[in-house]
Design a protein around this motif. Structure first.
Motif, PDB file in Angstrom:
ATOM      1  N   GLU A 154       0.813  -1.224   0.000  1.00 25.42           N
ATOM      2  CA  GLU A 154       0.000   0.000   0.000  1.00 25.42           C
ATOM      3  C   GLU A 154       0.842   1.266   0.000  1.00 25.42           C
ATOM      4  OE1 GLU A 154      -3.935  -1.564   2.465  1.00 25.42           O
ATOM      5  OE2 GLU A 154      -2.198  -0.808   3.569  1.00 25.42           O
TER       6      GLU A 154
ATOM      7  N   ARG B 120       3.131   3.879  -1.538  1.00 26.57           N
ATOM      8  CA  ARG B 120       3.431   4.282  -2.911  1.00 26.57           C
ATOM      9  C   ARG B 120       4.915   4.534  -3.122  1.00 26.57           C
ATOM     10  NH1 ARG B 120      -0.630   5.759  -6.257  1.00 26.57           N
ATOM     11  NH2 ARG B 120       0.838   7.078  -7.407  1.00 26.57           N
ATOM     12  N   ASP B 121       5.566   5.162  -2.147  1.00 23.25           N
ATOM     13  CA  ASP B 121       6.986   5.430  -2.281  1.00 23.25           C
ATOM     14  C   ASP B 121       7.619   5.621  -0.912  1.00 23.25           C
ATOM     15  OD1 ASP B 121       6.163   7.903  -1.439  1.00 23.25           O
ATOM     16  OD2 ASP B 121       6.572   8.938  -3.309  1.00 23.25           O
TER      17      ASP B 121
ATOM     18  N   ASP C   9      -3.096  10.816  -2.889  1.00 27.34           N
ATOM     19  CA  ASP C   9      -2.825   9.712  -3.813  1.00 27.34           C
ATOM     20  C   ASP C   9      -2.368   8.446  -3.098  1.00 27.34           C
ATOM     21  OD1 ASP C   9      -0.429  10.718  -2.984  1.00 27.34           O
ATOM     22  OD2 ASP C   9       0.512  10.747  -4.963  1.00 27.34           O
ATOM     23  N   GLY C  10      -2.572   8.365  -1.791  1.00 24.88           N
ATOM     24  CA  GLY C  10      -2.252   7.138  -1.086  1.00 24.88           C
ATOM     25  C   GLY C  10      -1.280   7.338   0.068  1.00 24.88           C
TER      26      GLY C  10
ATOM     27  N   HIS D  13       2.425   7.250   1.871  1.00 21.24           N
ATOM     28  CA  HIS D  13       3.827   7.497   1.580  1.00 21.24           C
ATOM     29  C   HIS D  13       4.637   7.307   2.866  1.00 21.24           C
ATOM     30  CE1 HIS D  13       2.800   9.583  -2.292  1.00 21.24           C
ATOM     31  NE2 HIS D  13       1.676   9.763  -1.623  1.00 21.24           N
TER      32      HIS D  13
END
Length: 435
Positions: A28, A30-31, A179-180, A182
């Motif tokens: 889950e 993203r980065d 956007d999710g 991090h």
């Protein structure tokens, strides 16, 4: 100040338990970004610390939960201590080009006549006044200055959800954005996210709280072109009214005894308008604009201090470490002084750790608390004394308020009359930026 090993273990376990809630799985995330210092909270303390570290060559990421710096009724006072620090950075003149007003003294009307508890115009400083500037403008100014350094990164809409921990050491945070999820990995994570600090809750620190005898209701009133600049204060009949100049409007504050808001609200908005107009009758016609309780914000006043501000990999500063009463308006300035001391103490070891990929020693974090804890305790003690000896009697008596004779006498004595202004302006332990 030091905790026992048992207390440390308990706090670590509590923090780990909280940090494990709502844990994001690797798929889950993203980065993952890496930095030397991750600061959570883009208020005055967090923003100034980010700027100071960036200009000293430390890679720093500043996370702010909101989409911008605009807030309703946040503190807008910049005291001489902060202006002196801005001057050391070569930023004072540019900062003062922004729209602002200057309060050179604060006079309140009482039954015994006008009383000036703080006159800043007599202070030996280039900035003998309180600078009233929208905090939004100040924060935009500081972060724009920080953006000049390539090692600074600002992330807005970053809602921190959990700590990243390894072997009892905080290694960064995970945050939710549009956007999710991090992740930011850092040698040091700083919680500068204010009085409702999520970082404080995640690490499991419980502050020692006091309950000042008051709450404050904030609302806006229209401003006219011929109105005076600065601030207006009135005491009388168990209430205190404050008006702060916000250029296009007045930020009105109504100080009430602790816990009486439900009773006041039950009496209706019309009764509230009449009560405020009794203290400042020249504003009575403007109170018609106050039509609904939704236009009024309640600030539940509290004062607190964490016994411990740090653990391996993490440091708390500003209201995250010590919530200030609004008396004297010193909260912003103490948060910024925390930031300056943190940068003075930590910048060099952070640069060494940055080069050698080694952990930051806890003794450096302890040194920050050591330098800032006693100035914080002392100003909170002064605030508590004023609240109990001046504000509590004023709020608990329906008769016209008269300040204690000793208090009025001291303010007329040359030797001590400038002490309140100096304490408000600079605190008990002024700090300087060390290069």
């Amino acid at each position: 100040m030091a905790n026992t090993a048992t207390e440390e273990a308990s706090q670590t376990a509590t923090g780990a338990k909280l940090a494990s809630s709502e844990v994001a799985t690797p798929d889950e995330i993203r980065d993952v970004k890496r930095t030397t210092c991750c600061i959570v909270g883009g208020g005055p303390g967090g923003a100034v610390l980010a700027l100071l570290l960036a200009r000293k060559g430390v890679a720093v990421t500043l996370l702010e939960a909101h989409p911008d710096f605009e807030r309703e009724f946040r503190g807008d006072t910049i005291h001489p201590s902060v202006m002196e620090l801005m001057n050391e950075l070569g930023l004072a003149d540019r900062l003062l080009e922004l729209r602002h007003t200057e309060i050179r003294n604060f006079t309140i009307q009482t039954a015994a006549g006008p009383l000036t508890p703080a006159d800043f115009s007599r202070l030996n400083t280039r900035f003998p006044y309180i600078t009233m500037m929208p905090q939004t403008s100040f924060l935009e100014f500081i972060t724009e200055e920080a953006k000049r350094y390539s090692n600074f990164r600002l992330v807005m809409r970053a809602h921190v959800q959990e700590l990243v921990e390894e072997d009892g050491v905080v290694r960064g945070v995970r945050y939710q954005s549009h956007d999710g999820t991090h992740e930011v990995r850092a040698l040091l994570t700083v919680g500068a996210d204010g009085r409702g600090s999520r970082m404080r809750r995640l690490v499991g620190f419980e502050p020692i709280k006091t309950s000042p005898p008051m709450d404050v209701l904030w609302f806006r009133l229209p401003r006219k072109e011929d109105d005076p600049e600065g601030a207006i204060g009135r005491f009388g009949r168990g209430r205190i009214a404050i008006l702060l100049d916000r250029f296009d409007y007045w930020q009105a504050g109504y100080v009430i005894p602790k816990g009486t808001y439900p009773e006041l609200r039950a009496a209706g908005i019309e009764a509230f308008r009449r009560s405020f107009a009794e203290l400042i009758p020249e504003f009575a016609d403007r109170l018609e604009r106050l039509e609904d309780w939704r236009q009024v914000s309640l600030l539940s006043v509290e004062s607190s201090r964490c016994p411990r501000w740090y653990r391996p990999g993490l440091l708390l500063i500003g209201d995250a470490a010590h919530v200030m009463s609004p008396v004297g308006g010193v909260g912003i300035n103490y948060a910024i002084q925390d930031a300056v001391v943190a940068a003075n103490v930590l910048s060099k070891p952070l640069k060494v750790a940055q080069r050698q990929l080694k952990d930051l020693e806890v003794r450096y974090l302890a040194a920050v608390q050591f330098r800032r804890e006693w100035p914080t305790r002392m100003i909170q003690g002064v605030q508590s004394l004023l609240q109990q000896r001046i504000l509590a009697p004023a709020l608990g008596d329906d008769r016209p308020f008269t300040p204690p004779k000793l208090f009025r006498l001291l303010l007329r004595t040359p030797i001590v009359r400038d002490l309140p202004a100096r304490i408000i302006a600079f605190g008990f332990w002024p700090v300087r930026i060390e290069d």
